[in-house]
Design a protein around this motif. Structure first.
Motif, PDB file in Angstrom:
ATOM      1  N   THR A 149       0.828  -1.206   0.000  1.00  0.00           N
ATOM      2  CA  THR A 149       0.000   0.000   0.000  1.00  0.00           C
ATOM      3  C   THR A 149       0.862   1.256   0.000  1.00  0.00           C
ATOM      4  OG1 THR A 149      -1.722  -1.197   1.213  1.00  0.00           O
ATOM      5  CG2 THR A 149      -1.866   1.196   1.188  1.00  0.00           C
ATOM      6  N   ALA A 150       1.948   1.231   0.772  1.00  0.00           N
ATOM      7  CA  ALA A 150       2.874   2.370   0.764  1.00  0.00           C
ATOM      8  C   ALA A 150       3.486   2.550  -0.623  1.00  0.00           C
ATOM      9  CB  ALA A 150       3.962   2.161   1.814  1.00  0.00           C
ATOM     10  N   MET A 151       3.809   1.443  -1.291  1.00  0.00           N
ATOM     11  CA  MET A 151       4.348   1.536  -2.644  1.00  0.00           C
ATOM     12  C   MET A 151       3.309   2.098  -3.609  1.00  0.00           C
ATOM     13  SD  MET A 151       7.544   0.401  -2.716  1.00  0.00           S
ATOM     14  CE  MET A 151       7.883  -0.318  -4.321  1.00  0.00           C
ATOM     15  N   LEU A 195      -3.172  -7.221  -4.027  1.00  0.00           N
ATOM     16  CA  LEU A 195      -4.571  -6.801  -4.151  1.00  0.00           C
ATOM     17  C   LEU A 195      -5.555  -7.824  -3.590  1.00  0.00           C
ATOM     18  CD1 LEU A 195      -6.599  -4.717  -5.139  1.00  0.00           C
ATOM     19  CD2 LEU A 195      -6.437  -5.709  -7.425  1.00  0.00           C
ATOM     20  N   PRO A 196      -5.433  -9.131  -3.875  1.00  0.00           N
ATOM     21  CA  PRO A 196      -6.390 -10.076  -3.281  1.00  0.00           C
ATOM     22  C   PRO A 196      -6.340 -10.119  -1.760  1.00  0.00           C
ATOM     23  CG  PRO A 196      -5.242 -11.086  -5.128  1.00  0.00           C
ATOM     24  CD  PRO A 196      -4.528  -9.815  -4.824  1.00  0.00           C
ATOM     25  N   ILE A 197      -5.186  -9.848  -1.165  1.00  0.00           N
ATOM     26  CA  ILE A 197      -5.097  -9.827   0.302  1.00  0.00           C
ATOM     27  C   ILE A 197      -5.966  -8.701   0.846  1.00  0.00           C
ATOM     28  CG2 ILE A 197      -3.532  -9.618   2.270  1.00  0.00           C
ATOM     29  CD1 ILE A 197      -1.288 -10.609   0.473  1.00  0.00           C
ATOM     30  N   ALA A 198      -5.865  -7.511   0.239  1.00  0.00           N
ATOM     31  CA  ALA A 198      -6.682  -6.381   0.687  1.00  0.00           C
ATOM     32  C   ALA A 198      -8.167  -6.653   0.494  1.00  0.00           C
ATOM     33  CB  ALA A 198      -6.261  -5.117  -0.064  1.00  0.00           C
ATOM     34  N   LEU A 199      -8.544  -7.212  -0.647  1.00  0.00           N
ATOM     35  CA  LEU A 199      -9.957  -7.452  -0.922  1.00  0.00           C
ATOM     36  C   LEU A 199     -10.530  -8.529  -0.006  1.00  0.00           C
ATOM     37  CD1 LEU A 199      -9.877  -7.351  -4.830  1.00  0.00           C
ATOM     38  CD2 LEU A 199     -10.418  -5.508  -3.243  1.00  0.00           C
ATOM     39  N   LEU A 214      -9.914   0.731   1.264  1.00  0.00           N
ATOM     40  CA  LEU A 214      -9.128   1.866   0.784  1.00  0.00           C
ATOM     41  C   LEU A 214      -7.782   1.410   0.256  1.00  0.00           C
ATOM     42  CD1 LEU A 214      -9.241   4.957   0.581  1.00  0.00           C
ATOM     43  CD2 LEU A 214      -8.111   5.060   2.806  1.00  0.00           C
ATOM     44  N   SER A 215      -7.177   0.443   0.936  1.00  0.00           N
ATOM     45  CA  SER A 215      -5.911  -0.109   0.456  1.00  0.00           C
ATOM     46  C   SER A 215      -6.083  -0.738  -0.921  1.00  0.00           C
ATOM     47  CB  SER A 215      -5.392  -1.153   1.454  1.00  0.00           C
ATOM     48  OG  SER A 215      -4.267  -1.835   0.943  1.00  0.00           O
ATOM     49  N   LEU A 272     -14.435   3.009  -4.751  1.00  0.00           N
ATOM     50  CA  LEU A 272     -13.106   3.558  -4.519  1.00  0.00           C
ATOM     51  C   LEU A 272     -12.205   3.354  -5.735  1.00  0.00           C
ATOM     52  CD1 LEU A 272     -12.427   2.491  -0.816  1.00  0.00           C
ATOM     53  CD2 LEU A 272     -12.651   4.826  -1.689  1.00  0.00           C
ATOM     54  N   ALA A 273     -12.270   2.160  -6.323  1.00  0.00           N
ATOM     55  CA  ALA A 273     -11.425   1.883  -7.489  1.00  0.00           C
ATOM     56  C   ALA A 273     -11.760   2.826  -8.639  1.00  0.00           C
ATOM     57  CB  ALA A 273     -11.589   0.433  -7.912  1.00  0.00           C
TER      58      ALA A 273
END
Length: 437
Positions: A149-151, A195-199, A214-215, A272-273
């Motif tokens: 997310t920082a990246m 991305l799948p981890i955040a979702l 948000l991530s 958000l996307a």
């Protein structure tokens, strides 16, 4: 007389407690060190000098040696993870075998490839041995998601202002830079893993779903902003796949999904996307979809790699030798250097033969069912697809995380099989057959 209770006294009582505490600290120290090395590899991916990847490899080998020496000192038993794990360890050994039997076209290139594959196998081994419980796996995935997310935030903020400079300071020699990645495809592959981890966390984490949503929005928007065509397609597929999973598993007692968290994914994530993508702009990626030149070059690279495999289907030309051997099989001249086949699977077959292709492919294919049952690992499936048109594996900044997630899915796969075997009803013993003693 008064009967006194007899208390047994152990001569070594209490002596094992410090060792237990030290053994508990070891996985934490190794896990933090491993994460820092992987983050270092990603943060320095833009460096053209050899010191950056070599430092990553030296760090992994040193960490692996210290962990094994500490285990030998304490008499630790390393569990056998099955044939799939041994196949991963055979990947660098195949290159050593090519050097020993002189089937490589360049000993120098194959030696460098062996060191790179050995470091990735070390990442796999260390991850398997430190992430032995759900808490450790969750912490490692959380750390990776925070870093990704920082990246993504860095990519979005410097996308149109950095002029090819990482953190607006370090020049890369490229017109654009995506976080620390000079290549938009490699950056997209990095995001595809996170991305799948955040979702999935947005589905599972209740009130914390807003942070994970948000991530996921930042990650998705950064890929669209990077203008990676394959990355945009695969990340969009990941979003739709997670929406389908949210609908299918709504109120599933086995997963514990609630209507609130599912609604958050179904409504908040796309919103958000879309909003963040609109802020970044979709024009660049749309213009790239109108271009076909790069795909034409990929076809020629694939044809050359196929011809190389036909010539040496069992041994290949040596790991890492595709750029040198390619010139013999080039079907068309290009004004640029063909550093890779832009299809990792074809390059594996050309460099190591069909056996090497199977050695790499089988462990990943075996974990696909585990990735479907545990959707946080769906990024590994998309990486396998992306490797058909690009080269994520030669980049430790991406492949290091690939092998870490492969190890996590491998452990989860083993645990799922053990739970299924325990949950299976016992087979009733029948009466002895006639005529038996």
């Amino acid at each position: 007389m008064i009967a006194l209770p007899v208390i047994s006294i152990r001569a070594d009582a209490g002596l094992d407690r410090p060792a237990v505490r030290a053994d508990r600290r070891t996985p934490v120290i190794v896990g933090v060190s491993l994460f820092l090395l992987l983050a270092f590899s990603t943060a320095t991916v833009f460096v053209r000098e050899a010191w950056a990847p070599q430092s990553f490899q030296i760090g992994i080998y040193a960490l692996l040696a210290l962990y094994l020496l500490a285990g030998i000192r304490r008499g630790r038993d390393y569990p056998d993870r099955g044939m799939m794990s041994w196949l991963v360890y055979m990947i660098p050994l195949w290159g050593i075998l090519q050097i020993l039997v002189h089937t490589t076209a360049s000993t120098v290139e194959t030696r460098e490839a062996v060191l790179r594959w050995g470091a990735l196998a070390g990442v796999f081994f260390l991850t398997q041995n430190i992430a032995v419980n759900r808490t450790a796996r969750r912490n490692l995935l959380s750390a990776f998601l925070c870093f990704a997310t920082a990246m993504a935030l860095l990519c979005l903020t410097q996308l149109f202002t950095s002029e090819g400079r990482v953190l607006w300071v370090f020049p890369t020699g490229y017109p654009d830079v995506y976080a620390t990645f000079p290549s938009y495809n490699n950056y997209a592959q990095f995001v595809e893993l996170a991305l799948p981890i955040a979702l999935w966390r947005a589905l599972r984490e209740g009130w914390r779903c807003w942070w994970y949503g948000l991530s996921g929005g930042f990650l998705y928007a950064s890929v669209i902003g990077s203008a990676s065509r394959t990355g945009a397609i695969l990340c969009t597929a990941e979003v739709f796949a997670m929406l389908v999973i949210g609908l299918v598993k709504l109120r599933d007692p086995e997963t514990g999904l609630t209507s609130r968290s599912t609604a958050a994914v179904l409504l908040m994530i796309p919103l958000l996307a879309i909003s963040l993508t609109a802020a970044v702009g979709w024009e660049r990626v749309w213009l790239r979809f109108q271009q076909n030149g790069s795909y034409l070059a990929r076809r020629e690279f694939l044809a050359a790699a196929t011809d190389m495999t036909r010539q040496r289907p069992l041994t290949g030309y040596g790991l890492g030798t595709f750029p040198e051997v390619y010139q013999r099989y080039a079907v068309k001249d290009f004004p640029f250097y063909a550093n890779h086949a832009h299809n990792d699977w074809a390059e594996f077959a050309a460099d190591g033969g069909v056996p090497f292709l199977l050695i790499v492919l089988i462990p990943f294919a075996a974990c696909i069912p585990a990735a479907i049952r545990n959707p946080w690992g769906l990024g590994l499936v998309t990486i396998l697809l992306h490797a058909c048109v690009d080269f994520p594996f030669p980049r430790p900044a991406v492949s290091g995380w690939i092998f870490a997630i492969l190890a996590l899915l491998s452990i989860t796969r083993t645990e799922d099989r053990l739970m299924q075997s325990k949950a299976a009803p016992p087979i009733p013993t029948g009466s002895p057959a006639k005529g038996s003693a």
